[in-house]
Design a protein around this motif. Structure first.
Motif, short mmCIF file in Angstrom:
data_model
loop_
_atom_site.label_atom_id
_atom_site.label_comp_id
_atom_site.label_asym_id
_atom_site.label_seq_id
_atom_site.Cartn_x
_atom_site.Cartn_y
_atom_site.Cartn_z
N SER A 325 0.82 -1.22 0.00
CA SER A 325 0.00 0.00 0.00
C SER A 325 0.85 1.26 0.00
O SER A 325 0.35 2.34 -0.34
N HIS A 328 1.71 1.38 -4.07
CA HIS A 328 0.70 1.26 -5.12
C HIS A 328 -0.68 1.67 -4.63
O HIS A 328 -1.03 1.43 -3.47
N ASP A 329 -1.47 2.24 -5.55
CA ASP A 329 -2.88 2.48 -5.30
C ASP A 329 -3.67 1.26 -5.76
O ASP A 329 -3.18 0.42 -6.50
N GLN A 330 -4.92 1.21 -5.31
CA GLN A 330 -5.79 0.15 -5.79
C GLN A 330 -6.02 0.32 -7.29
O GLN A 330 -6.25 1.45 -7.76
N SER A 333 -8.61 2.85 -8.70
CA SER A 333 -9.02 3.76 -7.62
C SER A 333 -7.85 4.65 -7.22
O SER A 333 -7.21 4.41 -6.17
N PRO A 334 -7.52 5.66 -8.01
CA PRO A 334 -6.39 6.55 -7.68
C PRO A 334 -6.57 7.18 -6.31
O PRO A 334 -7.66 7.62 -5.94
N GLY A 335 -5.50 7.19 -5.52
CA GLY A 335 -5.52 7.79 -4.20
C GLY A 335 -5.93 6.83 -3.10
O GLY A 335 -5.80 7.15 -1.91
N VAL A 336 -6.41 5.65 -3.46
CA VAL A 336 -6.79 4.64 -2.47
C VAL A 336 -5.63 3.66 -2.31
O VAL A 336 -5.23 3.01 -3.29
N PRO A 337 -5.03 3.55 -1.11
CA PRO A 337 -3.90 2.64 -0.93
C PRO A 337 -4.25 1.21 -1.32
O PRO A 337 -5.31 0.70 -0.97
N GLY A 338 -3.36 0.57 -2.05
CA GLY A 338 -3.61 -0.80 -2.50
C GLY A 338 -3.37 -1.80 -1.39
O GLY A 338 -2.72 -1.52 -0.39
#
Length: 441
Positions: A325, A328-330, A333-338
């Protein structure tokens, strides 16, 4: 007091959705309660001696090496020790819980009895939550999450998410199957409740995992029966009633009102009488097997993103525990921690090939120390857990280590009956007797 804490630990393993604040830190209930359980064992000299002895059990030692390697990989590669520390502490709690249950010896059966009894109310409650949330169109949704992809409310009840909820039901049900009909009434009740709970969770993986586990169990038991030249039928009872229960649950699902995507499918049919009626399905989500889109496609995208960081030293040694996380992002979903929810990818990313080999070594060690009477269900659990964790990892959760400890616990009177069969090979390779002295007091 020990029995009460055992019940509390089992109940807390179902409560992954909730946290408690201790000394300014947020802990899940399934992290906090085991600390009280272990603390109780350490507080008294007699149980303390058993607990310290359990820390030297080969399964605990190998798991300890795995946790230590996570610490090393994190110190070397993690860009944020704080982010990694939350999972490392969780691992240590799991390690202590595993040792604590092992230290109880035969009394570890208390965990099994409590978990097996819990699956029925949890399964029925999950199905009820699913029906109420969707029938009310989101008007009353406790115990559910909204799946935006399929436009349907799915049951998670008190677990972190629907997949985890369903996987917990499957694991406890397999342990009930291992009783070979010695608890027939409860087996029949669970055969109805658990499939309904899985339907409520809308988790396709759980159905596959349960079926795969039952197949492995039956093949192993049938092989034993053939080798021992004994006609044994008790091991068929649990799988047969479960298959009937699954069929009934899916039958119930086909007559439920249309929810989510099923509504969208039904509306065009209602306005176009010339079109043939669609074949009833349990739900759009349960019937959707799509390797390019949907949840499976999402997991493939996550794996591709993780692969970008796995080369050279990082492929062998990892990138640090819980660090995906931070890089990378999800997908989508830009801005959402992966986050990686697939166990093999998760382990390979965090601790590399070395960590993955340690995990394989842990599985081998567990199977090596399972009493021969329990080996068929142990293999079934390994297969079911591996399949479930490959799509939604619950490796960190306490249920994993409770089940591991129960697989290797000593055999009690009445469990090693002639019905259990077993071949000379099974018995000669049984390493569990090495630690049979851990019987608790």
């Amino acid at each position: 007091m020990t029995f009460a804490l055992v019940i509390a630990v089992v109940v807390s393993s179902f409560l992954g959705h909730y946290v408690v604040t201790i000394a300014g830190y947020n802990l899940r209930w399934e992290q906090a309660v085991p600390l009280f359980f272990v603390g109780w064992l350490i507080a008294y000299a007699r149980t303390r001696a058993d607990f310290l002895r359990a820390l030297t059990h080969p399964v605990v030692l190998v798991f300890g090496v795995f946790v230590a390697w996570n610490v090393v990989a994190t110190l070397v590669f993690s860009p944020s020790l704080g982010k990694s520390a939350s999972i490392l502490v969780w691992f240590v709690i799991d390690l202590l819980l595993l040792a604590g249950i092992i230290s109880l010896g035969a009394r570890a059966k208390w965990f099994e009895n409590a978990g097996i009894r819990a699956v029925v109310p949890w399964g029925l409650a999950g199905f009820a939550a699913f029906i109420v949330a969707n029938a009310s169109h989101g008007g009353f949704t406790p115990g559910t999450d909204f799946d935006g992809m399929y436009q349907v409310y799915v049951a998670r009840l008190t677990s972190q998410e629907a997949n985890i909820y369903a996987s917990i039901l499957v694991l406890w049900t397999l342990l009930l199957v291992a009783r070979k009909g010695r608890d027939r009434v409860w087996m029949v009740i669970a055969a109805v409740a658990v499939p309904l709970g899985v339907i409520g969770s809308q988790t396709r993986t759980a159905v596959f995992c349960l079926a795969a586990g039952l197949i492995v169990y039956l093949v192993y038991e049938a092989k034993r029966s053939f080798q021992a030249r004994q006609r044994r039928t008790g091991f068929w009872f649990g799988p047969v009633v479960l298959v009937v229960g699954i069929a009934v649950a899916y039958g119930v699902a086909t007559i439920l009102p249309a929810f989510g995507e099923d509504v969208a499918r039904a509306e065009p049919s209602a306005t176009s009488p010339s079109e043939p009626a669609a074949t009833p399905e349990p739900s759009g989500k349960l019937g959707d097997i799509d390797f390019e889109g949907g949840n499976i496609g999402f997991r493939i995208e996550v794996a591709k993103a993780a692969a970008e960081d796995m080369s050279g030293a990082n492929l062998w040694l990892g990138n640090g525990t819980n660090t995906f996380s931070l890089r990378h992002d999800q997908p989508g979903s830009p801005g959402v921690p992966g986050h990686i929810i697939m166990l093999p990818v998760q382990i390979l990313y965090d601790v590399g090939i070395v960590g993955l080999l340690l995990l394989v070594g842990l599985v081998v060690t567990v199977l090596r120390h399972v009493p021969w009477q329990r080996r068929p269900i142990a293999w079934a659990v390994v297969v079911a857990f591996s399949a479930a964790a490959t799509l939604t990892s619950m490796f960190w959760f306490s249920i994993t280590w409770i089940v591991v400890a129960l697989l290797i616990r000593p055999v009690m009177d009445g469990e090693g009956t002639p019905e259990d069969g077993g071949s000379p090979t099974d018995r000669s390779t049984d390493s569990s007797t090495t630690y049979s002295s851990l019987k608790g007091l």
